[in-house]
Design a protein around this motif. Structure first.
Motif, PDB file in Angstrom:
ATOM      1  N   GLY A  60      28.315  28.779  45.371  1.00 34.61           N
ATOM      2  CA  GLY A  60      27.094  28.768  46.171  1.00 34.61           C
ATOM      3  C   GLY A  60      26.418  30.125  46.262  1.00 34.61           C
ATOM      4  N   ALA A  61      27.160  31.194  45.979  1.00 36.04           N
ATOM      5  CA  ALA A  61      26.619  32.553  46.069  1.00 36.04           C
ATOM      6  C   ALA A  61      26.119  33.076  44.731  1.00 36.04           C
ATOM      7  CB  ALA A  61      27.695  33.501  46.612  1.00 36.04           C
ATOM      8  N   GLU A  62      26.206  32.253  43.698  1.00 36.59           N
ATOM      9  CA  GLU A  62      25.754  32.705  42.384  1.00 36.59           C
ATOM     10  C   GLU A  62      24.244  32.904  42.386  1.00 36.59           C
ATOM     11  OE1 GLU A  62      27.213  33.478  39.109  1.00 36.59           O
ATOM     12  OE2 GLU A  62      28.602  33.950  40.697  1.00 36.59           O
ATOM     13  N   PRO A  63      23.729  33.872  41.649  1.00 31.49           N
ATOM     14  CA  PRO A  63      24.410  34.726  40.683  1.00 31.49           C
ATOM     15  C   PRO A  63      24.893  36.068  41.246  1.00 31.49           C
ATOM     16  CG  PRO A  63      22.073  35.005  40.406  1.00 31.49           C
ATOM     17  CD  PRO A  63      22.274  34.001  41.537  1.00 31.49           C
ATOM     18  N   SER A  64      24.604  36.353  42.514  1.00 28.50           N
ATOM     19  CA  SER A  64      24.905  37.699  43.015  1.00 28.50           C
ATOM     20  C   SER A  64      26.338  37.899  43.494  1.00 28.50           C
ATOM     21  CB  SER A  64      23.927  38.072  44.144  1.00 28.50           C
ATOM     22  OG  SER A  64      23.970  37.098  45.155  1.00 28.50           O
ATOM     23  N   GLY A  65      27.062  36.834  43.812  1.00 29.69           N
ATOM     24  CA  GLY A  65      28.415  36.984  44.315  1.00 29.69           C
ATOM     25  C   GLY A  65      28.413  37.413  45.778  1.00 29.69           C
ATOM     26  N   ILE A  86      42.309  36.157  46.441  1.00 25.22           N
ATOM     27  CA  ILE A  86      41.378  36.508  45.367  1.00 25.22           C
ATOM     28  C   ILE A  86      42.136  37.146  44.206  1.00 25.22           C
ATOM     29  CG2 ILE A  86      39.398  37.972  44.771  1.00 25.22           C
ATOM     30  CD1 ILE A  86      38.274  37.207  47.565  1.00 25.22           C
ATOM     31  N   ASP A  87      43.197  37.907  44.502  1.00 26.59           N
ATOM     32  CA  ASP A  87      44.054  38.440  43.431  1.00 26.59           C
ATOM     33  C   ASP A  87      44.571  37.296  42.554  1.00 26.59           C
ATOM     34  OD1 ASP A  87      43.857  41.060  44.369  1.00 26.59           O
ATOM     35  OD2 ASP A  87      45.811  41.024  45.393  1.00 26.59           O
ATOM     36  N   ARG A  88      45.052  36.231  43.188  1.00 31.10           N
ATOM     37  CA  ARG A  88      45.600  35.090  42.441  1.00 31.10           C
ATOM     38  C   ARG A  88      44.523  34.387  41.623  1.00 31.10           C
ATOM     39  NH1 ARG A  88      47.581  33.476  47.522  1.00 31.10           N
ATOM     40  NH2 ARG A  88      49.247  34.893  48.053  1.00 31.10           N
ATOM     41  N   LEU A  89      43.340  34.224  42.221  1.00 27.64           N
ATOM     42  CA  LEU A  89      42.244  33.582  41.498  1.00 27.64           C
ATOM     43  C   LEU A  89      41.776  34.445  40.327  1.00 27.64           C
ATOM     44  CD1 LEU A  89      40.241  32.149  44.527  1.00 27.64           C
ATOM     45  CD2 LEU A  89      41.479  30.824  42.791  1.00 27.64           C
ATOM     46  N   VAL A  95      37.946  34.121  39.058  1.00 20.12           N
ATOM     47  CA  VAL A  95      37.114  35.023  39.852  1.00 20.12           C
ATOM     48  C   VAL A  95      37.150  36.400  39.201  1.00 20.12           C
ATOM     49  CG1 VAL A  95      36.994  36.220  42.086  1.00 20.12           C
ATOM     50  CG2 VAL A  95      37.457  33.784  42.026  1.00 20.12           C
ATOM     51  N   ALA A  96      36.040  37.128  39.281  1.00 20.88           N
ATOM     52  CA  ALA A  96      35.980  38.518  38.803  1.00 20.88           C
ATOM     53  C   ALA A  96      35.484  39.391  39.949  1.00 20.88           C
ATOM     54  CB  ALA A  96      35.051  38.635  37.602  1.00 20.88           C
ATOM     55  N   ARG A  97      36.011  40.606  40.005  1.00 21.54           N
ATOM     56  CA  ARG A  97      35.578  41.564  41.026  1.00 21.54           C
ATOM     57  C   ARG A  97      34.733  42.633  40.355  1.00 21.54           C
ATOM     58  NH1 ARG A  97      41.395  41.535  43.116  1.00 21.54           N
ATOM     59  NH2 ARG A  97      41.256  40.601  45.169  1.00 21.54           N
ATOM     60  N   GLU A  98      33.814  43.188  41.146  1.00 20.21           N
ATOM     61  CA  GLU A  98      33.013  44.294  40.636  1.00 20.21           C
ATOM     62  C   GLU A  98      32.582  45.200  41.785  1.00 20.21           C
ATOM     63  OE1 GLU A  98      28.648  42.258  40.261  1.00 20.21           O
ATOM     64  OE2 GLU A  98      30.102  41.713  38.707  1.00 20.21           O
ATOM     65  N   TYR A 108      32.590  43.260  45.316  1.00 20.87           N
ATOM     66  CA  TYR A 108      31.927  41.959  45.226  1.00 20.87           C
ATOM     67  C   TYR A 108      32.749  41.044  44.324  1.00 20.87           C
ATOM     68  CZ  TYR A 108      27.694  43.456  47.577  1.00 20.87           C
ATOM     69  OH  TYR A 108      26.788  43.874  48.528  1.00 20.87           O
ATOM     70  N   CYS A 109      32.764  39.781  44.676  1.00 15.33           N
ATOM     71  CA  CYS A 109      33.473  38.785  43.882  1.00 15.33           C
ATOM     72  C   CYS A 109      32.473  37.782  43.347  1.00 15.33           C
ATOM     73  CB  CYS A 109      34.497  38.055  44.754  1.00 15.33           C
ATOM     74  SG  CYS A 109      35.726  39.135  45.472  1.00 15.33           S
ATOM     75  N   ARG A 110      32.722  37.388  42.122  1.00 14.71           N
ATOM     76  CA  ARG A 110      31.879  36.363  41.494  1.00 14.71           C
ATOM     77  C   ARG A 110      32.774  35.335  40.836  1.00 14.71           C
ATOM     78  NH1 ARG A 110      27.845  38.086  37.534  1.00 14.71           N
ATOM     79  NH2 ARG A 110      27.087  36.007  37.965  1.00 14.71           N
ATOM     80  N   ILE A 111      32.301  34.122  40.796  1.00 12.38           N
ATOM     81  CA  ILE A 111      33.037  33.079  40.106  1.00 12.38           C
ATOM     82  C   ILE A 111      32.789  33.228  38.609  1.00 12.38           C
ATOM     83  CG2 ILE A 111      31.163  31.381  40.344  1.00 12.38           C
ATOM     84  CD1 ILE A 111      33.411  29.255  40.792  1.00 12.38           C
ATOM     85  N   THR A 112      33.814  33.032  37.812  1.00  8.70           N
ATOM     86  CA  THR A 112      33.685  33.165  36.360  1.00  8.70           C
ATOM     87  C   THR A 112      33.272  31.829  35.742  1.00  8.70           C
ATOM     88  OG1 THR A 112      35.994  32.547  35.981  1.00  8.70           O
ATOM     89  CG2 THR A 112      35.521  34.922  36.302  1.00  8.70           C
ATOM     90  N   ARG A 113      33.017  31.839  34.450  1.00  5.97           N
ATOM     91  CA  ARG A 113      32.709  30.583  33.747  1.00  5.97           C
ATOM     92  C   ARG A 113      33.879  29.603  33.869  1.00  5.97           C
ATOM     93  NH1 ARG A 113      29.905  32.788  28.243  1.00  5.97           N
ATOM     94  NH2 ARG A 113      27.944  33.396  29.238  1.00  5.97           N
TER      95      ARG A 113
END
Length: 165
Positions: A60-65, A86-89, A95-98, A108-113
């Motif tokens: 729901g937070a895409e694309p900004s995370g 989030i470590d496990r994901l 999930v990717a962190r940036e 910030y966390c974003r969902i990956t493909r």
């Protein structure tokens, strides 16, 4: 003919519980059953219900995370271990962190493909589970239940000085 007295002791009637106590215990036991049922939907996909919730929030937070703490605030069930979750994901590639140049203090966390793909595969099973969890209720009863639960939650958010959700 005289009636013979029974030698068995009479069972004592349990005192009737106050309505609030009954509502409280019924709410918690029902929530536990529904949560356990939902976990059976997530288990074949090797995630928990809470991990599903994180992925749903990030979709729901895409694309900004979102920053990690914002995810924690939006969780259906509060969890103190959001960073470990989030470590496990992230380890699963969901999930990717940036760190962003404009705000180096927050991660910030974003969902990956892969995360989006997993949620897409889970969309129909979770919808079916939601319907099945409340199959004993009519549409009107479900709306009434939802309204009463929201009213109860808001009363606690106000009492605790929390934000309205």
């Amino acid at each position: 003919m005289a009636r013979k007295k029974s030698s068995r002791p009479q069972a004592k009637k349990r005192p009737r519980q106050p309505h609030a106590r009954t509502a409280y215990s019924t709410l918690l036991s029902t929530a536990d059953k529904v949560r356990t049922f939902f976990e059976t939907v997530c288990a074949p996909f090797r995630i928990t219900g809470q991990q599903y919730n994180v992925l749903r929030i990030l979709r729901g937070a895409e694309p900004s995370g979102l920053p990690t703490l914002t995810i924690a605030e939006r969780m259906i069930e509060r969890t103190p271990g959001i960073t470990r979750m989030i470590d496990r994901l992230e380890a699963k590639g969901l999930v990717a962190r940036e760190v962003r140049p404009h705000d180096r203090r927050r991660v910030y966390c974003r969902i990956t493909r892969n995360g989006l793909s997993l949620l897409k595969r889970l969309d129909e099973p979770t919808e079916e589970a939601n319907r099945a969890a409340f199959r004993g209720l009519s549409a009107a009863e479900l709306a009434q239940l939802t309204a009463l639960l929201v009213k109860t939650r808001k009363a606690h958010e106000t009492d605790q000085g929390g934000s309205e959700t």
